[in-house]
Design an enzyme around this catalytic site. Structure first.
Site, PDB file in Angstrom:
ATOM      1  NE  ARG A 104      75.851  70.331  71.253  1.00  0.00           N
ATOM      2  CZ  ARG A 104      75.306  69.446  72.083  1.00  0.00           C
ATOM      3  NH1 ARG A 104      75.842  69.225  73.271  1.00  0.00           N
ATOM      4  NH2 ARG A 104      74.215  68.779  71.751  1.00  0.00           N
ATOM      5  CG  HIS A 159      79.080  66.303  72.677  1.00  0.00           C
ATOM      6  ND1 HIS A 159      79.643  67.361  73.340  1.00  0.00           N
ATOM      7  CD2 HIS A 159      79.940  65.266  72.817  1.00  0.00           C
ATOM      8  CE1 HIS A 159      80.796  66.977  73.874  1.00  0.00           C
ATOM      9  NE2 HIS A 159      80.991  65.721  73.567  1.00  0.00           N
ATOM     10  CE1 TYR A 188      71.598  66.882  73.790  1.00  0.00           C
ATOM     11  CE2 TYR A 188      72.035  64.563  73.355  1.00  0.00           C
ATOM     12  CZ  TYR A 188      72.422  65.881  73.260  1.00  0.00           C
ATOM     13  OH  TYR A 188      73.592  66.220  72.642  1.00  0.00           O
TER      14      TYR A 188
HETATM   15  C1  TPP Z   1      86.855  64.029  82.581  1.00  0.00           C
HETATM   16  C2  TPP Z   1      85.922  63.762  81.462  1.00  0.00           C
HETATM   17  N1  TPP Z   1      84.710  63.250  81.730  1.00  0.00           N
HETATM   18  C3  TPP Z   1      83.850  62.980  80.729  1.00  0.00           C
HETATM   19  C4  TPP Z   1      84.187  63.213  79.432  1.00  0.00           C
HETATM   20  C5  TPP Z   1      83.202  62.895  78.304  1.00  0.00           C
HETATM   21  N2  TPP Z   1      82.747  64.147  77.701  1.00  0.00           N
HETATM   22  C6  TPP Z   1      83.290  64.644  76.582  1.00  0.00           C
HETATM   23  S1  TPP Z   1      82.704  66.154  76.205  1.00  0.00           S
HETATM   24  C7  TPP Z   1      81.665  66.155  77.541  1.00  0.00           C
HETATM   25  C8  TPP Z   1      80.784  67.326  77.800  1.00  0.00           C
HETATM   26  C9  TPP Z   1      81.567  68.592  77.908  1.00  0.00           C
HETATM   27  O1  TPP Z   1      80.678  69.674  78.058  1.00  0.00           O
HETATM   28  P1  TPP Z   1      81.205  71.159  78.080  1.00  0.00           P
HETATM   29  O2  TPP Z   1      82.302  71.306  79.071  1.00  0.00           O
HETATM   30  O3  TPP Z   1      80.039  72.047  78.250  1.00  0.00           O
HETATM   31  O4  TPP Z   1      81.884  71.366  76.669  1.00  0.00           O
HETATM   32  P2  TPP Z   1      81.196  71.339  75.234  1.00  0.00           P
HETATM   33  O5  TPP Z   1      81.390  69.941  74.708  1.00  0.00           O
HETATM   34  O6  TPP Z   1      79.766  71.717  75.399  1.00  0.00           O
HETATM   35  O7  TPP Z   1      81.958  72.335  74.430  1.00  0.00           O
HETATM   36  C10 TPP Z   1      81.795  64.973  78.263  1.00  0.00           C
HETATM   37  C11 TPP Z   1      81.022  64.641  79.456  1.00  0.00           C
HETATM   38  C12 TPP Z   1      85.462  63.730  79.188  1.00  0.00           C
HETATM   39  N3  TPP Z   1      85.904  63.978  77.954  1.00  0.00           N
HETATM   40  N4  TPP Z   1      86.300  64.002  80.223  1.00  0.00           N
END
Ligand code: TPP
Ligand code: TPP
Ligand code: MG
Ligand code: MG
Lengths: 326, 363, 326, 363
Positions: D256, D260, D269
């Protein structure tokens, strides 16, 4: 003393209690290095180290479930769920276990845990970031449900929630996180977990609300004042157990009441309050208790969410309807 | 294409179904007294279990899940655990619970519909039976987290069934255990059935042990009808966890010889032939064969021990039946540390209504 | 025509609709060979084969989640969750997705699924087998919540639920499964999904209930009749959308109302009904709307559960309080 | 002890970070026109992405999650899918969605806070973006179940992040996919971060691919910055699923390169050095090096294509900005097929209140 926001008051309370009680453990997604997506846990990792501030893998049922195990061992976990819309996977652990462990074991195992989560709409966030389903928790025996609406109450109520020997759902109105500042002495003084707060005294009508909607409610009360209507404003603050006595005393005085919340109307906490007022003060009522609430729909995405949230105008409308009832 | 990671699942067995060693026994098992002790505990569990079923059938208790045929799983793991460890059971671990100071009358009280059955008098830390399948795995992970934070040399043991391994909570705890290197042992009682759903329909995995790979740690299979193997692998996993080596997942292969619970009728979905075959593998006869062959057990001792078990169980039943009715207000009095004001009125109401209600109450 | 029980009526409706519509698929734990732990799906596997009756692995979030995917493809999944206490892991999929898919995609993807589950206490089952948290579902926009209380209504309402183009939570009062028998013609005729049923007409007071509590409510009504009090009894049947018109019409006629449900009182559906009556018929009320409900506790295990459930005596008590109010 | 099962994880890469083949290219990639097409799509995705970030920064759109650096994952899988397959995305798959007929203006509308963005005009079956992490995996499993029941030669593709693999729903769908041999492909976009939580803290697994072993089927790793490899393994998995071979889990290793979302600040971080190193691996330069070396791409073509992308994106932005405001009553009108009676009054109220509310409304 510097004035702080509601979210800073949350941080201040967490830091105070972690300092005072080494059993207090903060856990959740991104609560460590990142200090929480809203910065509620900012600085705690540096201060208390990785044994007290736990960045968890991404799983909400897990967060609630391990908090139960930790609490049974005498720790006091304070779990953050990133948004209320992501608490639903944790509901099974909360309803089936956290709320029942003391009762199930007749006091042998207890569950002194707090689940903190930002809640409510109006921050222009994506879908699922605007939930206000406090009624689900209020309907669950064994829980306490607390919603602060000012920095001072956030500080005092969160301290009380952490110290409480039973599970507490602590809902932080995200729309209020940075809306106002207030001097909040970091004196470790908790507020009672079972009382409403009267934010403004009045004679003509009682406005009952909680969370971010108190912003519009106070605006409405001030507008009414200018119109010569004296509104009493009550911040319920603790949704469960409900301090119906304070509400009743006010309604008996004013004879009229409007309940304001942003959650959907059907089976919202407003229904419980209206039902209890009507049951216990029927003869004192000079008009039906009206509810000004979110509609029974899904909170629209940010383009239209403002039409979902009760406005000051909607509150005033209901107040006038109540005042004119005959 | 290159291979970047490889994994394998080991299987442990010491006694074959005829009670013949398939490899040199582990140290503890060379002491036949220890084995006799394990044997006695398995028999006691079975006697208790049969009685519990009778209590249900005769209306003296509610629904009960028999652990018939799975005694080695519970007895082996209960025996390997230390007092200071914590057990998070499902509901077929009575054989382990007895060794952890939990009273037979408490277990009967629980199934008799009395919450006080989970207020273990001689064990303050173990979790109560867990009905929502798989959820206890997260409690165990939380307990293990507490041990780790406090640097205590203790281990959390969670037991669940083969069906439970399909639940998200099970997996989330496995993943966390690996990520945090928690002092926890997962024991999967693979009794081949989740009510009417056979193990083969529950998952396409060749082994349930490999579920551990999704958490990045070791999973292994053990003959769950061989109490020696059972005790051996659990003890090894406990030791590893206790000394910072992290989690282990143990799949114990056994068989549910009874219906799912007293509310179930396995004839509706299970082949009689399969059941008969499973009886040939059951753990008690197996160890008896071995002990008898070694000259450490006899028919006389068997009769004596059976009688002793019956007596002990009978006494527990009497204790259970003698427990006075719970207080009406218990449902309020243990809900919170301190009764919140909004419940005071309801608490008075339940007393008043009980007087009022009399025979009108549902029975 | 043979008389059948409520659970047999469920089976009959499932079989009828599976025959009529090949897109109807039954899924859940033990619904196949075993025919369901309560036998609701008995015989369906034999009749319709393993492509129409799916025994799932043990995971409730999964059951709800795949039903959403199946429904989006035009199937009509009818999912069984073994007991209401095991629906909580499915809440996330139900609240965050099933109820929102149509709205989220502006009608492009829809979710014609049914979640059936036995609910309620009083069957002497272990912990977690006595839940009645219908209020959680009633508080969720996008869902319909239906609770039959007789074999005929179970048949007609389940047919309607399966045919409905939106997600329906279908709660079957397990205490009623085999309590009464009734002739139920297998004619494929559905009942309306948005109407209350008046089970008994009366003049003096309105008793509003649903599910298994209608048993005690009807007993009370009969006792009252003998005492010279004419009670009207309403089976709400569809909790959401609530047919408040029928209830209001009755209360306006009788001037008095008691709502009876076995769920805990706080934020139960009774609060919504009482709040609406008080709001819309305040001047018609001759006494406060009382609620006779389960206590705000966890349903006790079988030894004491009878003290939790509202009894006929408790209902009569509330009725007399209402009649004597002045 | 005997070994009863063994497993391994394969890794596929065709182009190294410098764009040099590490092994003979697969068939489709010997046709450089196909590769140019993939290249163009990746560039288009990146241009769109950058513009979306600008729209957010300038207050013309809400929070947006950039897919910078992960273009090969989305473009490769989108390219391998057939029209009749169904995609259940998370929120970083724009590069795939464009190939599935989903309009740029629809995606912008979604992030602009307009539900109509998910009412895809040219694609009736794909699922909308999914915010609750991991939940879409079960929808994909349900869609695959429908395909299987109806015996359609279609495949459901679910994409999620590394963080999502910790969720129970993810695992439950993996287990079901194995148990029912579903036509489904799981693509894990392992971009090394879940907001601030690094891949190493998310799980102790050596690979995310091995999560598939918990479902009893194959998991593999692929260089997610090599669009050739990406397209190759997805196509192979789709073919397998389509012909009854069951599920595959593909871990795509990428990075990435952005925060985020626009609401995040990764500087809090994330090590700058790590980010800089990751830039050396990114997918677009890699394929450009290869194509240039092969004489199939030039600076002139690059400039032309960049300009074409900018123009296409700009047009989409204009379309997006020109979308008239949604109707006030949409929040009621799409909730149910037919407006239930209890909402009629509220629906009228929202119209009345909007007139009344005027500037009093939160904004
Ligand atoms: C059930 C849930 N918990 C928390 C969140 C908040 N949140 C949004 S994106 C994220 C991280 C997701 O990481 P990853 O699965 O690696 O996907 P990326 O964003 O890196 O593509 C979090 C914790 C959410 N959207 N849904
Ligand atoms: C969450 C949940 N879903 C469903 C049930 C109903 N139920 C009770 S036991 C059981 C099967 C459990 O199978 P397994 O995990 O193999 O344990 P076993 O009973 O075979 O020991 C089911 C489905 C439950 N108790 N909890
Ligand atoms: Mg089993
Ligand atoms: Mg990621």
């Amino acid at each position: 003393m510097a004035e702080i926001t509601l979210i800073e008051a949350v941080t201040q309370a967490l830091a105070y209690e972690m300092q005072a009680d080494k059993d207090v453990i903060v856990l959740g997604e991104d609560v460590g290095v990142n200090g929480g997506v809203f910065r509620a846990t900012a600085g705690l990792l540096e201060k208390f180290g990785p044994n007290r501030v736990l960045d968890t893998p991404l799983a909400e049922s897990m967060i609630a479930g391990i908090a139960i195990g930790m609490a049974a061992q005498g720790l006091k976990p304070v779990a953050e769920i990133q948004f209320m819309g992501f608490t639903y996977p944790a509901l099974d652990q909360i309803i089936n276990h956290a709320s029942r462990m003391r009762n199930r074991t007749r006091g042998r195992l207890t569950c002194p845990m707090v689940v903190r989560t930002p809640y409510g709409a109006g921050i222009h966030a994506p879908e699922h970031h605007s939930e206000s389903t406090e009624a689900i928790y209020a309907h669950t025996p064994g829980l306490r449900v607390v919603i602060p609406s000012s920095p001072a109450r956030a500080y005092g109520l969160l301290l009380a929630a952490i110290r409480d020997p039973d599970p507490v759902i602590f809902l932080e109105p995200s729309r209020m996180y940075r809306l106002v500042k207030q001097a909040v002495p970091d004196n470790g003084e908790a507020l009672p977990l079972d009382q409403c707060f009267i934010l403004k005294e009045g004679r003509d009508i009682t406005l009952v609300s909680w969370g971010a909607m108190l912003h519009e409610t106070m605006q409405a009360a001030n507008t009414l004042e200018a119109q010569g209507v004296s509104a009493e404003v009550i911040d319920v603050a603790t949704i469960k157990p409900l301090d119906i006595e304070t509400i009743l005393a006010s309604v008996i005085k004013t004879g009229r009441c409007v309940v304001i919340h942003e959650a959907v109307k059907t089976c919202g906490v407003g229904a419980e309050i209206a039902a209890q007022i009507s049951e216990k003060a029927l003869l004192n009522l000079q008009a039906p208790v009206l509810r000004v609430t979110g509609y029974d729909t899904i909170v629209p995405y940010l383009k239209m969410e403002k039409y979902y949230l009760p406005s000051e105008a909607r509150i005033l409308n209901a107040v006038h309807q109540t005042l004119e009832f005959a | 294409m290159t291979i970047v990671a490889t994994f394998s699942v080991e299987y442990t067995q010491f006694l074959d179904p005829q009670g013949k060693p398939t490899q040199p026994l582990p140290n503890f098992a060379t002491n036949c007294e220890e084995l006799v002790e394990l044997y006695r505990r398995m028999v006691l569990t079975r006697v208790f279990d049969a009685k519990a079923v009778v209590l249900q059938r005769t209306g003296k208790m509610g629904t009960y899940p028999s652990s018939l045929g799975q005694e080695a799983v519970a007895v082996g793991l209960g025996n390997a655990m230390r007092k200071e460890d914590v057990l998070c059971p499902a509901y077929r671990e009575t054989g382990a619970q007895f060794q952890r100071g939990i009273k037979m009358s408490e277990i009967l009280a629980y199934w008799g519909g009395d919450e006080r059955g989970s207020c273990f008098q001689a064990n303050q830390d173990d979790f109560p039976l867990c009905v929502p399948i798989g959820t206890q795995s997260l409690h165990a992970a939380g307990i293990a987290t507490a041990f780790k934070i406090r640097q205590q040399p203790r281990v959390a043991v969670m037991v669940c069934g083969d069906g439970a391994t399909s639940q998200g909570d099970f997996y989330e705890s496995v993943n966390l255990a690996g990520a945090w290197n928690l002092p926890i042992v997962f024991v999967v009682n693979n009794n081949q059935w989740a009510i009417s759903v056979p193990r083969s329909a529950q998952t396409h995995c060749q082994t349930l042990a490999q579920k551990a790979f999704a958490g990045g740690f070791a999973g292994e299979q053990v003959d769950g009808n061989d109490v020696i193997a059972m005790r051996y692998v659990v003890e090894r996993a406990l030791e590893k966890a206790r000394t910072g080596g992290g989690p282990t997942l143990i799949e114990a292969i056994t068989y549910r010889l009874h219906d799912h619970t007293t509310a179930d009728d396995a004839n509706r979905y299970r082949d009689k032939a399969e059941l008969n075959k499973a009886w040939e593998l059951e753990p008690i006869a197996r160890l008896r064969h071995y002990l008898t062959a070694q000259g450490h057990w006899s028919e006389g001792e068997e009769a004596k021990w059976q009688a002793a078990c019956s007596q002990q169980v009978e006494q527990a039943v009497q204790e259970y039946l003698a427990i006075p009715a719970p207080s009406l207000t218990d449902m309020f009095d243990y809900l919170y540390a301190k009764l919140p004001h909004d419940l005071i009125e309801q608490r008075e109401q339940v007393i008043a209504e009980a007087k009022l209600g009399g025979d009108n109450h549902h029975g």
